[in-house]
Enzyme design. Structure first.
Site, PDB file in Angstrom:
ATOM      1  N   CYS A  78      25.297  16.182   4.702  1.00 34.00           N
ATOM      2  CA  CYS A  78      24.318  16.038   5.794  1.00 34.00           C
ATOM      3  C   CYS A  78      22.991  15.452   5.290  1.00 34.00           C
ATOM      4  O   CYS A  78      22.956  14.269   4.987  1.00 34.00           O
ATOM      5  CB  CYS A  78      24.143  17.363   6.509  1.00 34.00           C
ATOM      6  N   HIS A 169      29.211  19.959   7.145  1.00 41.40           N
ATOM      7  CA  HIS A 169      28.874  21.039   6.196  1.00 41.40           C
ATOM      8  C   HIS A 169      30.082  21.847   5.711  1.00 41.40           C
ATOM      9  O   HIS A 169      30.292  22.969   6.181  1.00 41.40           O
ATOM     10  CB  HIS A 169      27.890  22.012   6.862  1.00 41.40           C
ATOM     11  N   GLU A 171      30.306  23.529   3.167  1.00 39.15           N
ATOM     12  CA  GLU A 171      29.819  24.765   2.522  1.00 39.15           C
ATOM     13  C   GLU A 171      29.651  25.908   3.515  1.00 39.15           C
ATOM     14  O   GLU A 171      29.465  27.056   3.126  1.00 39.15           O
ATOM     15  CB  GLU A 171      28.505  24.491   1.763  1.00 39.15           C
TER      16      GLU A 171
END
Ligand code: GLN
Length: 188
Positions: A78, A169, A171
């Site tokens: 991002c 994302h 993560e």
């Protein structure tokens, strides 16, 4: 193998947790000399304008740019993707310019500020749940860039040699496959 996570700004803790889950030694990087202690770097999501400003302030910018040009592996998610891109449009801002992509910030519009989509990733058997949060859109990319996933005709996961970028994302999920992909890049 030791992987750095840029701790300048953004959701670096989530990347750290995910990499540690994969058994990797992780170092949060905030100083230029710390780049020499790691085999690769993750740049998290957050606010790209703030990140670039602070990176310049602490002299991380020039050293990182030089290292990436010499083959140092990096993975940006991002805001991290925006930072690594060659050009940022609407509005133009400085970036490291190490992957031949042109990005537009916050390009998915207000109504769909944040959303999740199952996307197909090249080489993955099952779809990946991609979480987009005020995500950048890749509006153009060069011939030497490999597109690993797309969403609504726009590339969302791309690689050029030692540089991997995602507009979403990974993560923030429990799915470690994209981080594993990056670790394989570092190993090679
Ligand atoms: N909108 C942010 C930017 O332009 C990126 C958002 C994110 O990293 N989740 O920097």
């Amino acid at each position: 193998m030791k992987i750095g996570v840029s701790g300048i700004q953004g959701d670096f803790r989530e990347h750290k947790v995910m990499l540690e889950k994969l058994g990797v030694d992780v170092k949060v990087v905030r100083k230029p000399e710390e780049l020499d202690e790691v085999d690769g770097l993750v740049i998290p999501g957050g606010e790209s304008t703030t990140m670039i400003r602070i990176m310049k302030m602490v002299n991380l910018y020039e050293k990182l740019k030089q290292k990436i040009k010499e083959g140092f592996p990096v993975f940006g998610t991002c805001a991290g993707m925006i930072l690594l891109s060659k050009e940022v449009v609407n509005f133009p801002q400085d970036s490291l310019g190490v992957i031949d992509i042109k990005v537009e910030r916050n390009a998915y519009g207000r109504q769909v500020d944040s959303f999740e989509e199952q996307i197909e990733v090249k080489g993955f058997e099952k779809p990946f749940n991609a979480i987009f949060i005020r995500a950048p859109k890749v509006v153009d990319y060069g011939e030497s860039v490999e597109v690993l996933a797309t969403y609504m005709d726009s590339p969302v996961l791309l690689r050029q040699n030692n540089v991997l970028v995602a507009s979403f994302h990974p993560e923030l999920t429990e799915d470690t496959r994209i981080h594993e992909y990056f670790l394989n890049m570092v190993k090679k």
